[in-house]
Write a protein that holds these residues in place. Structure first.
Motif, PDB file in Angstrom:
ATOM      1  N   SER A   1       0.829  -1.200   0.000  1.00  0.00           N
ATOM      2  CA  SER A   1       0.000   0.000   0.000  1.00  0.00           C
ATOM      3  C   SER A   1       0.868   1.256   0.000  1.00  0.00           C
ATOM      4  O   SER A   1       0.546   2.257  -0.659  1.00  0.00           O
ATOM      5  N   ARG A   2       1.981   1.234   0.726  1.00  0.00           N
ATOM      6  CA  ARG A   2       2.891   2.388   0.761  1.00  0.00           C
ATOM      7  C   ARG A   2       3.470   2.657  -0.632  1.00  0.00           C
ATOM      8  O   ARG A   2       3.573   3.821  -1.060  1.00  0.00           O
ATOM      9  N   ILE A   3       3.839   1.585  -1.331  1.00  0.00           N
ATOM     10  CA  ILE A   3       4.381   1.740  -2.683  1.00  0.00           C
ATOM     11  C   ILE A   3       3.306   2.267  -3.630  1.00  0.00           C
ATOM     12  O   ILE A   3       3.530   3.205  -4.389  1.00  0.00           O
ATOM     13  N   GLU A   4       2.109   1.675  -3.572  1.00  0.00           N
ATOM     14  CA  GLU A   4       1.037   2.086  -4.466  1.00  0.00           C
ATOM     15  C   GLU A   4       0.588   3.519  -4.173  1.00  0.00           C
ATOM     16  O   GLU A   4       0.186   4.252  -5.085  1.00  0.00           O
ATOM     17  N   ASP A   5       0.660   3.954  -2.926  1.00  0.00           N
ATOM     18  CA  ASP A   5       0.222   5.290  -2.533  1.00  0.00           C
ATOM     19  C   ASP A   5       1.273   6.361  -2.824  1.00  0.00           C
ATOM     20  O   ASP A   5       1.023   7.549  -2.578  1.00  0.00           O
ATOM     21  N   CYS A   6       2.429   5.955  -3.322  1.00  0.00           N
ATOM     22  CA  CYS A   6       3.487   6.920  -3.627  1.00  0.00           C
ATOM     23  C   CYS A   6       2.956   7.974  -4.606  1.00  0.00           C
ATOM     24  O   CYS A   6       2.291   7.646  -5.597  1.00  0.00           O
ATOM     25  N   THR A   7       3.215   9.229  -4.321  1.00  0.00           N
ATOM     26  CA  THR A   7       2.705  10.320  -5.158  1.00  0.00           C
ATOM     27  C   THR A   7       3.539  10.547  -6.411  1.00  0.00           C
ATOM     28  O   THR A   7       3.236  11.431  -7.207  1.00  0.00           O
ATOM     29  N   LYS A   8       4.588   9.737  -6.569  1.00  0.00           N
ATOM     30  CA  LYS A   8       5.429   9.807  -7.762  1.00  0.00           C
ATOM     31  C   LYS A   8       5.362   8.450  -8.468  1.00  0.00           C
ATOM     32  O   LYS A   8       5.226   7.415  -7.801  1.00  0.00           O
ATOM     33  N   PRO A   9       5.412   8.418  -9.787  1.00  0.00           N
ATOM     34  CA  PRO A   9       5.267   7.139 -10.484  1.00  0.00           C
ATOM     35  C   PRO A   9       6.353   6.146 -10.096  1.00  0.00           C
ATOM     36  O   PRO A   9       7.532   6.500  -9.995  1.00  0.00           O
TER      37      PRO A   9
END
Length: 441
Positions: free
Chosen positions: A82-90
């Protein structure tokens, strides 16, 4: 201590590298390293995108199986994904070699995925009696639809790069240096003004609820007679992906995983997985994914187990406790492909199967006590691969432990009056005193 996750920045692109040989297992240390890395990415305004790659022969083979029996250490795989998917950068995942289980779920959490030709992508968790624990049951059907997702999740089979690209798991294939290619891809995203692309927000396959449910119902019908626990829980989770908000679906998956971890089938399947890899090469030989008893020691031990089973069956017949057809049926219902007398019809008789398994356990204990094998788990691995003992039951020693060693010993004291083959061996007496049972002796 070497860093298991490396971090560097190239022209505004963060390069996060798994480096935990030999298989980049997602241990607590690796998860903590990834958690820290993606925290740094979020906090650094000079970073415009991130790539996730791995050193070694493969991207990641998933979780460390030993952790399933330990106290969970945060962050969990689900929290990390979830932390990776929620990253605001691609975030772009660069995949090579095996991308399995939790490794595949890391890839699904990334916003884009590129891979080399040698990739094998799969989520084989059900082979250990488990459901994926990193959101795989929620992201995969969003990405490729329920039918293909269920096929991947239940079959345990991995797919190659071409197939993964065709069905939509991959955004592209890479020739040449993988890290360079994914960095260029990430730079292209930034130049084009393309931001994150969270899989959780992909609703293409969720729009037609009736079509989605049809595939779920079809999968359930196909498994109606399947005795395995985990595939049914996978279907529940995939169904929830269409019925519940994403976070609620993750919660249901987490609960399903906890239930699977505690289920006797998963305990047995994980036990066999470790046992077959722990067995001495003089007993069990590995050829690719297959294991075979070795001549003479392994095959001799298997023959003794076969003889113990047949002799116990003959005793039960001669004493009038059961006829051959009933014995065959009880063993088939228990999970054997066939019984000692060649019958084919399954007949539920758990009490009869219990006595037959106990006789095999006694012989297995003899093998351990005589030094013919090193440990009780060797008996289980040989029984599974040499005589068709049902894998989901774990072998005669693990199965006896599942039955409850203290109660089984009490029962055997009564059965001993029929035959000395049910006399409790000293190894059983020792195991009864240990919290870990046969695993501890």
């Amino acid at each position: 201590m070497a860093r298991v996750v490396r971090f560097r920045v190239l022209d505004g692109i963060a390069v996060v590298t798994l480096d935990a040989p030999p298989v980049n297992a997602l241990s607590p240390e690796v998860r903590a390293g990834l958690w820290e890395a993606f925290g740094r990415i979020a906090d650094n305004d000079d970073i415009s995108a991130a790539v996730l790659v791995a050193e070694g022969a493969l991207f990641s083979a998933g979780a460390d199986i030993r952790e399933f029996d330990a106290t969970p250490v945060p962050p969990s795989l689900s929290q990390l994904c979830s932390r990776i998917e929620d990253c605001t950068k691609p975030v772009v995942a660069g995949l090579h070699g095996q991308v399995l289980g939790g490794g595949a779920e890391l890839a699904l959490a990334a916003h884009y995925r590129l891979a080399t030709e040698d990739v094998r992508f799969g989520l084989p968790d059900v082979s250990l009696g488990l459901v994926p624990g990193g959101g795989g049951t929620q992201r995969l059907p969003r990405l490729i639809g329920p039918e293909r997702a269920l096929q991947l999740l239940i079959s345990t089979q991995s797919i190659d790069s071409a197939a993964a690209h065709q069905i939509g798991v991959l955004d592209g294939k890479v020739d040449g240096d993988l890290t360079s290619a994914v960095v260029r891809f990430a730079q292209g995203l930034v130049a084009a003004g393309k931001g994150p692309r969270p899989t959780r927000k992909d609703r293409r396959f969720l729009k037609d609820g009736r079509a989605y449910q049809t595939q779920v119902t079809k999968a359930r019908a196909a498994l109606a007679q399947n005795p395995l626990h985990a595939p049914q829980r996978v279907i529940d989770c995939v169904e929830a992906a269409a019925l519940l908000p994403f976070e609620a679906g993750l919660a249901l998956e987490e609960d399903a995983l906890a239930r699977c971890l505690a289920h006797p089938q998963s305990i047995a399947l994980r036990h066999v997985y470790v046992a077959e890899r722990q067995a001495d090469s003089a007993l069990l030989d590995r050829e690719g994914a297959a294991f075979k008893p070795v001549e003479p020691m392994g095959k001799s031990a298997v023959q003794r187990l076969r003889t113990a089973l047949r002799s116990a069956a003959d005793d039960l017949v001669s004493l009038g406790h059961a006829d051959p057809a009933r014995i065959d049926g009880a063993l088939i219902d228990y999970g054997f492909r066939k019984g000692p007398y060649g019958g084919k019809d399954a007949a539920r008789d758990a009490a009869l199967a219990r006595r037959l398994v106990a006789a095999m356990m006694v012989e297995g204990a003899g093998l351990v006590e005589e030094g013919a094998v090193q440990r009780p788990s060797d008996v289980d691995a040989l029984a599974v691969h040499g005589m068709g003992f049902p894998r989901r039951q774990g072998g005669p020693m693990r199965a006896a432990q599942t039955m409850g060693l203290l109660q089984l010993r009490q029962d055997m004291r009564e059965w001993e009056s029929d035959s000395a083959r049910w006399a409790a061996p000293e190894l059983l007496n020792r195991a009864v005193l240990e919290a870990g049972g046969f695993d501890a002796v």
